[in-house]
Design an enzyme around this catalytic site. Structure first.
Site, PDB file in Angstrom:
ATOM      1  N   ASN A  76       7.109  31.369  13.299  1.00 47.92           N
ATOM      2  CA  ASN A  76       8.377  32.109  13.448  1.00 47.92           C
ATOM      3  C   ASN A  76       8.580  32.591  14.883  1.00 47.92           C
ATOM      4  O   ASN A  76       9.577  33.240  15.183  1.00 47.92           O
ATOM      5  CB  ASN A  76       8.456  33.279  12.455  1.00 47.92           C
ATOM      6  CG  ASN A  76       7.381  34.312  12.693  1.00 47.92           C
ATOM      7  OD1 ASN A  76       6.620  34.234  13.652  1.00 47.92           O
ATOM      8  ND2 ASN A  76       7.313  35.296  11.811  1.00 47.92           N
ATOM      9  N   GLY A  80       4.028  33.634  18.591  1.00 51.39           N
ATOM     10  CA  GLY A  80       3.729  32.296  19.083  1.00 51.39           C
ATOM     11  C   GLY A  80       4.624  31.924  20.266  1.00 51.39           C
ATOM     12  O   GLY A  80       5.619  32.609  20.564  1.00 51.39           O
ATOM     13  N   ASP A 116       9.685  31.188   8.524  1.00 49.57           N
ATOM     14  CA  ASP A 116       8.772  32.244   8.124  1.00 49.57           C
ATOM     15  C   ASP A 116       7.853  31.753   7.012  1.00 49.57           C
ATOM     16  O   ASP A 116       8.330  31.147   6.053  1.00 49.57           O
ATOM     17  CB  ASP A 116       9.608  33.412   7.626  1.00 49.57           C
ATOM     18  CG  ASP A 116       8.916  34.714   7.906  1.00 49.57           C
ATOM     19  OD1 ASP A 116       9.348  35.434   8.811  1.00 49.57           O
ATOM     20  OD2 ASP A 116       7.901  34.969   7.212  1.00 49.57           O
ATOM     21  N   ALA A 122      -1.367  32.476  11.033  1.00 51.59           N
ATOM     22  CA  ALA A 122      -0.347  33.473  11.392  1.00 51.59           C
ATOM     23  C   ALA A 122      -0.697  34.828  10.795  1.00 51.59           C
ATOM     24  O   ALA A 122      -0.737  34.978   9.576  1.00 51.59           O
ATOM     25  CB  ALA A 122       1.016  33.011  10.875  1.00 51.59           C
ATOM     26  N   ASN A 158       2.769  41.365   6.112  1.00 58.48           N
ATOM     27  CA  ASN A 158       2.642  40.109   6.861  1.00 58.48           C
ATOM     28  C   ASN A 158       1.358  39.362   6.567  1.00 58.48           C
ATOM     29  O   ASN A 158       1.349  38.135   6.504  1.00 58.48           O
ATOM     30  CB  ASN A 158       2.728  40.374   8.364  1.00 58.48           C
ATOM     31  CG  ASN A 158       4.155  40.647   8.769  1.00 58.48           C
ATOM     32  OD1 ASN A 158       4.937  39.723   8.933  1.00 58.48           O
ATOM     33  ND2 ASN A 158       4.506  41.905   8.866  1.00 58.48           N
ATOM     34  N   TYR A 201      -6.333  46.083   8.928  1.00 57.98           N
ATOM     35  CA  TYR A 201      -6.335  44.682   9.362  1.00 57.98           C
ATOM     36  C   TYR A 201      -7.450  43.911   8.647  1.00 57.98           C
ATOM     37  O   TYR A 201      -7.204  42.894   7.992  1.00 57.98           O
ATOM     38  CB  TYR A 201      -6.508  44.603  10.883  1.00 57.98           C
ATOM     39  CG  TYR A 201      -6.857  43.206  11.352  1.00 57.98           C
ATOM     40  CD1 TYR A 201      -5.942  42.165  11.201  1.00 57.98           C
ATOM     41  CD2 TYR A 201      -8.108  42.918  11.901  1.00 57.98           C
ATOM     42  CE1 TYR A 201      -6.276  40.870  11.595  1.00 57.98           C
ATOM     43  CE2 TYR A 201      -8.441  41.636  12.298  1.00 57.98           C
ATOM     44  CZ  TYR A 201      -7.520  40.615  12.135  1.00 57.98           C
ATOM     45  OH  TYR A 201      -7.853  39.340  12.506  1.00 57.98           O
ATOM     46  N   HIS A 231      -7.250  42.017  24.564  1.00 51.25           N
ATOM     47  CA  HIS A 231      -8.578  41.398  24.556  1.00 51.25           C
ATOM     48  C   HIS A 231      -9.268  41.498  25.913  1.00 51.25           C
ATOM     49  O   HIS A 231      -8.624  41.391  26.957  1.00 51.25           O
ATOM     50  CB  HIS A 231      -8.465  39.939  24.105  1.00 51.25           C
ATOM     51  CG  HIS A 231      -8.094  39.851  22.661  1.00 51.25           C
ATOM     52  ND1 HIS A 231      -7.048  39.105  22.201  1.00 51.25           N
ATOM     53  CD2 HIS A 231      -8.624  40.458  21.575  1.00 51.25           C
ATOM     54  CE1 HIS A 231      -6.947  39.253  20.899  1.00 51.25           C
ATOM     55  NE2 HIS A 231      -7.896  40.069  20.488  1.00 51.25           N
ATOM     56  N   ARG A 257     -20.512  41.951  21.909  1.00 51.73           N
ATOM     57  CA  ARG A 257     -19.661  41.089  21.077  1.00 51.73           C
ATOM     58  C   ARG A 257     -20.079  39.639  21.259  1.00 51.73           C
ATOM     59  O   ARG A 257     -20.713  39.275  22.240  1.00 51.73           O
ATOM     60  CB  ARG A 257     -18.187  41.223  21.484  1.00 51.73           C
ATOM     61  CG  ARG A 257     -17.573  42.572  21.185  1.00 51.73           C
ATOM     62  CD  ARG A 257     -17.386  42.808  19.693  1.00 51.73           C
ATOM     63  NE  ARG A 257     -16.781  44.102  19.417  1.00 51.73           N
ATOM     64  CZ  ARG A 257     -17.455  45.246  19.284  1.00 51.73           C
ATOM     65  NH1 ARG A 257     -18.773  45.263  19.416  1.00 51.73           N
ATOM     66  NH2 ARG A 257     -16.829  46.372  19.010  1.00 51.73           N
TER      67      ARG A 257
HETATM   68  N1  UDP Z   1     -12.968  46.558  25.679  1.00 49.90           N
HETATM   69  C1  UDP Z   1     -13.056  47.380  26.796  1.00 49.90           C
HETATM   70  N2  UDP Z   1     -11.928  47.556  27.556  1.00 49.90           N
HETATM   71  C2  UDP Z   1     -10.733  46.959  27.254  1.00 49.90           C
HETATM   72  C3  UDP Z   1     -10.664  46.109  26.107  1.00 49.90           C
HETATM   73  C4  UDP Z   1     -11.801  45.939  25.357  1.00 49.90           C
HETATM   74  O1  UDP Z   1     -14.105  47.962  27.100  1.00 49.90           O
HETATM   75  O2  UDP Z   1      -9.743  47.173  27.979  1.00 49.90           O
HETATM   76  C5  UDP Z   1     -14.172  46.366  24.842  1.00 49.90           C
HETATM   77  C6  UDP Z   1     -13.996  46.761  23.408  1.00 49.90           C
HETATM   78  O3  UDP Z   1     -14.319  48.128  23.253  1.00 49.90           O
HETATM   79  C7  UDP Z   1     -14.975  45.832  22.691  1.00 49.90           C
HETATM   80  C8  UDP Z   1     -14.977  44.578  23.559  1.00 49.90           C
HETATM   81  O4  UDP Z   1     -14.430  44.970  24.821  1.00 49.90           O
HETATM   82  O5  UDP Z   1     -16.268  46.391  22.720  1.00 49.90           O
HETATM   83  C9  UDP Z   1     -14.119  43.469  22.992  1.00 49.90           C
HETATM   84  O6  UDP Z   1     -12.856  43.986  22.682  1.00 49.90           O
HETATM   85  P1  UDP Z   1     -11.634  43.084  22.229  1.00 49.90           P
HETATM   86  O7  UDP Z   1     -10.454  43.987  22.042  1.00 49.90           O
HETATM   87  O8  UDP Z   1     -11.497  41.941  23.185  1.00 49.90           O
HETATM   88  O9  UDP Z   1     -12.091  42.446  20.850  1.00 49.90           O
HETATM   89  P2  UDP Z   1     -12.622  43.142  19.485  1.00 49.90           P
HETATM   90  O10 UDP Z   1     -14.132  43.080  19.566  1.00 49.90           O
HETATM   91  O11 UDP Z   1     -12.097  44.526  19.436  1.00 49.90           O
HETATM   92  O12 UDP Z   1     -12.093  42.255  18.422  1.00 49.90           O
END
Ligand code: UDP
Length: 329
Positions: free
Chosen positions: A32, A36, A51, A74, A92, A141, A189, A221
Site C-alpha cells: 500500500n 514501502g 491493502d 507488511a 494492521n 508489537y 535502527h 544484538r
Molecule cells: N541504539 C542506540 N542508539 C540509537 C538506536 C539504537 O544505542 O540511536 C541501540 C538500541 O538500544 C539497541 C541497538 O542499538 O540496543 C539496536 O537497536 P535497533 O533499534 O536498531 O534494533 P532493536 O534491537 O531495537 O530491534
C-alpha cells in the site's frame, strides 16, 4: 512458483523479491506504499498498490496471477509506538493479516511465509535464543506477531494451511550492488543512524545505555544480512508442499555485537569519525538478544553468507553513498 509478496516494496520484502527472481520464481508485489517505496521494486515486477486487509482486491490478485504461495512482510514495527498506539498495531499486524489469510483460504492458496520477530521472546531466560524457549513479548508489537504465529498453528491444524514463520533478529545491510537498501521514515535502527552520524547528516549517535551487564556496558544484538534472511525464506518453500505443515525458525548469525562495536565497525568501513553521545537506556531494551539458528541451518540448509558485521555494514555503506536520500520519495 508464482509468489505474492505482501509488503514487497519494504526493506526486507524488496530484497526478497530480488532473491526470488534469482532463485527462478515469479514474484508479484502487493504494497500500500505507506512505508514501502515504489522505487524498491523493479518495473518488470507485477505491482499492485492495494491493502492486504482488502479481501476483494487480494482475492482478485490471487486468482488473476495464479498465486501459489504468499509471503507476508507488511507490518508496523515501531516498538515504542506499539505501546502508545496498540489499536493501530492490532489492526494492521493482526486483523489485516487475518483478512489476508481468509482471502488465501477462500481462493485455495494454502502456502504462507510469515515475518515474525525475536521480539516474540521478550526478555529470554537463556541465550542464545533457541526456538523452544518460552515466548513472552514485552510490547504490543511482539504480541501481535505472536498472536499471528498462534493463529497460523490453528489454521494449519484446522484448514491444512502450510506455513513457515521466521523470527528475525536485527535485519541489516543492503543489496550487494548498492541498488536497494534500508530507507525508513522515521529511521530508528542503529546501523543507518550511525552511518548518518558518520557523514554528518545527523549531529551524533546517542548510545542508549552504557551501564548494561555486558562486556562494554552497551546492548548486544545479532545483526543479520537482509539477503541472508531472504534466502532462508525461499529455502523453506519445498517443505510447504504437504498440507498442514507448521515451521518456526530463528534467523540470526548467532554473533552478538555491542552498540560500541557497531560504531567502531562503521568508522572502520567508512573511514569517518562518528560523534557519540552517551545517553540513558531506552525503555524496553533487553541487554542481549542473539539467535541460535542451527535449526534453520540443519533443516533448510540455510547458509549465512555475511558472517561478519563489517561485511554487512559495508553493503549498507555502499547503498548509503549511492543513495544518500534513500529512494528519494
Ligand atoms: N541504539 C542506540 N542508539 C540509537 C538506536 C539504537 O544505542 O540511536 C541501540 C538500541 O538500544 C539497541 C541497538 O542499538 O540496543 C539496536 O537497536 P535497533 O533499534 O536498531 O534494533 P532493536 O534491537 O531495537 O530491534
Amino acid at each position: 512458483m508464482n509468489v505474492l509478496v505482501v509488503g514487497g516494496a519494504g526493506y526486507i520484502g524488496s530484497h526478497c523479491v530480488r532473491q526470488l527472481v534469482a532463485a527462478g520464481h515469479r514474484p508479484v508485489v502487493l504494497d500500500n506504499l505507506v512505508f514501502g517505496h515504489r522505487g524498491a521494486v523493479g518495473p518488470e515486477i507485477p505491482f499492485y498498490e492495494a491493502d492486504l486487509g482488502d479481501p476483494e482486491a487480494v482475492g482478485r490478485i490471487l486468482r488473476e496471477e495464479s498465486i501459489e504461495l504468499v509471503m507476508h512482510f507488511a507490518a508496523f514495527a515501531y516498538v515504542g509506538e506499539s505501546v502508545t498506539k496498540p489499536r493501530k498495531y492490532y489492526e494492521n499486524n493482526f486483523v489485516a493479516t487475518l483478512r489476508l489469510l481468509e482471502a488465501m483460504l477462500d481462493n485455495g492458496v494454502n502456502k504462507f511465509v510469515f515475518s515474525s520477530t525475536c521480539a516474540t521472546f521478550g526478555e529470554p531466560e537463556r541465550l542464545p535464543i533457541v526456538e523452544s524457549l518460552p515466548q513472552a513479548p514485552i510490547n504490543p508489537y511482539g504480541q501481535t506477531k505472536l498472536d499471528v504465529e498462534n493463529c497460523l498453528k490453528a489454521f494449519a491444524q484446522a484448514y491444512g494451511l502450510s506455513f513457515a514463520a521466521f523470527r528475525y533478529f536485527n535485519a541489516a545491510g543492503a543489496a550487494e550492488d548498492g541498488s536497494i537498501g534500508e530507507d525508513h521514515d522515521p529511521e530508528t535502527h542503529l546501523i543507518p543512524l550511525v552511518i548518518d552520524a558518520a557523514t554528518g547528516r545527523r549531529e551524533n549517535i546517542k548510545i542508549f545505555g552504557t551501564d548494561y551487564d555486558t562486556p562494554d556496558g552497551t546492548c548486544l544484538r545479532d545483526y543479520v544480512h537482509v539477503d541472508d534472511l531472504a534466502r532462508a525464506h525461499i529455502a523453506a518453500f519445498e517443505k510447504l508442499e504437504a498440507p498442514g505443515v507448521g515451521l518456526f525458525y530463528n534467523l540470526g548469525t548467532g554473533r552478538p555485537n555491542s552498540v560500541r562495536e557497531i560504531i567502531e565497525a562503521v568508522e572502520a568501513v567508512t573511514g569517518l569519525k562518528v560523534p557519540v553521545v552517551e545517553d540513558a537506556r531506552r525503555p524496553g531494551d533487553p541487554p542481549a538478544l542473539y539467535a541460535d539458528s542451527s535449526k534453520a541451518q540443519a533443516e533448510l540448509g540455510w547458509e549465512i553468507k555475511f558472517t561478519e558485521v563489517r561485511e554487512i555494514i559495508a553493503t549498507a555503506w555502499r547503498w548509503h553513498k549511492a543513495n544518500p536520500d534513500g529512494f528519494g520519495d
